[in-house]
Scaffold this motif. Structure first.
Motif, mmCIF file in Angstrom:
data_model
loop_
_atom_site.group_PDB
_atom_site.id
_atom_site.type_symbol
_atom_site.label_atom_id
_atom_site.label_comp_id
_atom_site.label_asym_id
_atom_site.label_seq_id
_atom_site.Cartn_x
_atom_site.Cartn_y
_atom_site.Cartn_z
ATOM 1 N N SER A 1 0.705 -17.458 -1.673
ATOM 2 C CA SER A 1 0.276 -16.718 -0.363
ATOM 3 C C SER A 1 0.365 -15.190 -0.992
ATOM 4 O O SER A 1 1.710 -15.108 -1.051
ATOM 5 N N GLN A 2 -0.517 -14.472 -0.164
ATOM 6 C CA GLN A 2 -0.244 -13.017 -0.320
ATOM 7 C C GLN A 2 -0.104 -12.354 1.290
ATOM 8 O O GLN A 2 0.010 -11.102 1.179
ATOM 9 N N GLU A 3 -0.310 -13.212 2.112
ATOM 10 C CA GLU A 3 -0.106 -12.700 3.422
ATOM 11 C C GLU A 3 1.055 -11.719 3.805
ATOM 12 O O GLU A 3 0.758 -10.896 4.452
ATOM 13 N N SER A 4 2.147 -12.339 3.411
ATOM 14 C CA SER A 4 3.523 -11.553 3.959
ATOM 15 C C SER A 4 3.413 -10.131 3.293
ATOM 16 O O SER A 4 3.868 -9.164 3.674
ATOM 17 N N LEU A 5 3.009 -10.240 2.133
ATOM 18 C CA LEU A 5 2.786 -8.507 1.387
ATOM 19 C C LEU A 5 1.746 -7.836 2.077
ATOM 20 O O LEU A 5 2.083 -6.829 2.311
ATOM 21 N N HIS A 6 0.616 -8.455 2.570
ATOM 22 C CA HIS A 6 -0.414 -7.542 3.265
ATOM 23 C C HIS A 6 0.175 -7.098 4.637
ATOM 24 O O HIS A 6 -0.244 -5.888 5.066
ATOM 25 N N GLN A 7 0.803 -8.235 5.376
ATOM 26 C CA GLN A 7 1.346 -7.723 6.784
ATOM 27 C C GLN A 7 2.265 -7.043 6.785
ATOM 28 O O GLN A 7 2.674 -6.026 7.856
ATOM 29 N N SER A 8 3.364 -6.853 5.953
ATOM 30 C CA SER A 8 4.585 -6.108 5.944
ATOM 31 C C SER A 8 4.331 -4.669 5.684
ATOM 32 O O SER A 8 3.137 -4.082 5.051
ATOM 33 N N ASP A 9 5.378 -3.718 6.060
ATOM 34 C CA ASP A 9 5.154 -2.528 5.804
ATOM 35 C C ASP A 9 5.978 -1.850 4.750
ATOM 36 O O ASP A 9 5.892 -0.741 4.230
ATOM 37 N N ILE A 10 7.243 -2.596 4.337
ATOM 38 C CA ILE A 10 8.017 -2.131 3.451
ATOM 39 C C ILE A 10 8.692 -3.261 2.890
ATOM 40 O O ILE A 10 8.898 -4.323 3.362
ATOM 41 N N LEU A 11 8.941 -3.224 1.599
ATOM 42 C CA LEU A 11 9.647 -4.230 0.619
ATOM 43 C C LEU A 11 11.164 -3.969 0.509
ATOM 44 O O LEU A 11 11.404 -2.976 -0.027
ATOM 45 N N ILE A 12 11.935 -4.995 0.572
ATOM 46 C CA ILE A 12 13.234 -4.872 0.004
ATOM 47 C C ILE A 12 13.418 -5.691 -0.738
ATOM 48 O O ILE A 12 13.262 -7.000 -0.659
#
Length: 384
Positions: free
Chosen positions: A262-273
């Protein structure tokens, strides 16, 4: 009972007419379908060619695809798969699993041409084992760095020259395609920033070392946190994940995402750690969003990597697409997040480092068609 079904599938594949099994894809599981999906669908759409798809995961979406020229088979990750690999008579086998012929999975006794498709844009010589790609005939390269690294390894170690294809990166194209379809509503100014914690796997990586400390800090600062562990972390270090989930499963700003397809959490988040994960490429190149890299020790699976005098791209790219946070600054991550001084030109950096953005499926399908034609000595007609 499963081993009986897997044996039946293997025998069915081995006894199919040769013209129906000239091209075989092998997938370890559902998380790798995204790297094959575009190529396979383009092959079936553009050419009159039979495609066999073998997966070691009954939940693999590739086993759901229906097409008159598409056959699907299930196998295990043990004796049946290993026997099948050694005995398969096909012309071309496409994989995204490295270390062919290094461990238990061997090349076929018969003259099969093996193609490797990248499942990450990271460099070939540090994160992967030393001989990870030695036994492939063709390697699809995500970007210019792969071409340079592979040629240098061939020269350094006297390896036979491989067929290198300037392919691109299918997962990135899938992210770009989905981004074009999404209409993400604008967040309220009062909404907390959404942080996606998606590190790599290994004894020195974030979840295995400072995962709890990072999650404690982020939630303590009022951020929304999604933990997205690598499948290998789930497999090898699940105790670390369980400890975090047990502590915060009732927290209103915490969730865990284990669906790597799934890509949902990539699209919904603001910044990646992250740390040394290829997810940083997906996030920055696909979404144009910033990445914080926690500076844990380098992920090194090839202790001789420095013999190849090329800086791995996962090292060189970090300062261009985000910020590097030292282990001593974990309690200051909130300051990095709130600073918001992460501007970078996504399109320019992505095009410089990744081949064929948004068109890798077409390039990959055409290249595989050409390899089958050359290996099998046949002509494959297009679909009009």
């Amino acid at each position: 009972m499963k081993i009986i079904h897997h044996l039946k599938d293997a025998i069915q594949l081995l006894t199919m007419p040769r013209e129906k099994r000239r091209l075989v894809f092998y997938s370890e599981g559902k998380t790798y379908w995204v790297h094959f999906e575009g190529i396979i669908k383009e092959l079936l759409k553009a050419y009159d060619i039979s495609v066999c798809y073998v997966s070691s995961d009954e939940n693999d979406p590739g086993l759901q695809l229906e097409h008159r020229n598409y056959c699907k088979f299930k196998t295990d990750k043990g004796p049946v798969r290993n026997w099948l690999f050694e005995n398969i008579k096909t012309d071309v086998m496409v994989m995204t699993m490295p270390d062919l012929h290094v461990h238990q999975v061997k090349r076929s006794k018969y003259g099969v041409h093996y193609v490797y498709v990248q499942h990450s844009p990271v460099s070939q010589h540090m994160i992967y084992n030393e001989k990870a790609f030695n036994h492939f005939d063709t390697i699809f390269c995500a970007g210019p760095h792969h071409v340079k690294e592979i040629r240098e390894m061939e020269k350094k170690y006297g390896l036979s020259k491989k067929n290198l294809v300037e392919h691109g990166y299918g997962r990135l194209d899938a992210i770009l395609e989905e981004l074009g379809k999404l209409s993400i509503s604008k967040k309220s100014t009062n909404s907390p920033k959404h942080i996606l914690l998606a590190p790599s796997w290994g004894q020195h990586c974030v979840i295995e070392t400072v995962g709890m400390e990072v999650v404690d800090h982020l939630l303590g600062c009022g951020f929304q946190v999604t933990l997205r562990p690598h499948p290998q972390t789930v497999k090898n270090s699940n105790d670390n994940i369980t400890a975090i989930v047990n502590k915060y499963h009732r927290h209103p700003f915490f969730e865990i995402d284990t669906d790597m397809s799934s890509q949902e959490s990539l699209h919904q988040s603001d910044i990646l750690i992250s740390d040394w994960s290829g997810a940083g490429f997906d996030y920055a190149f696909g979404l144009g969003k910033p990445v914080l890299f926690i500076d844990v020790p380098r992920k090194v699976n090839n202790p001789r990597y420095a013999e190849i005098d090329i800086e791995p791209i996962e090292v060189s790219i970090r300062g261009l697409i985000g910020k590097i946070v030292s282990l001593s600054e974990i309690d200051k991550i909130n300051e990095y997040i709130n600073a918001e001084n992460y501007f970078f030109d996504r399109e320019v950096i992505a095009k410089k480092n990744i081949f064929n953005l948004s068109s890798s499926s077409r390039v990959g399908a055409s290249s595989i068609k050409d390899i089958v034609e050359t290996t099998a000595g046949i002509k494959i007609e297009g679909v009009f």
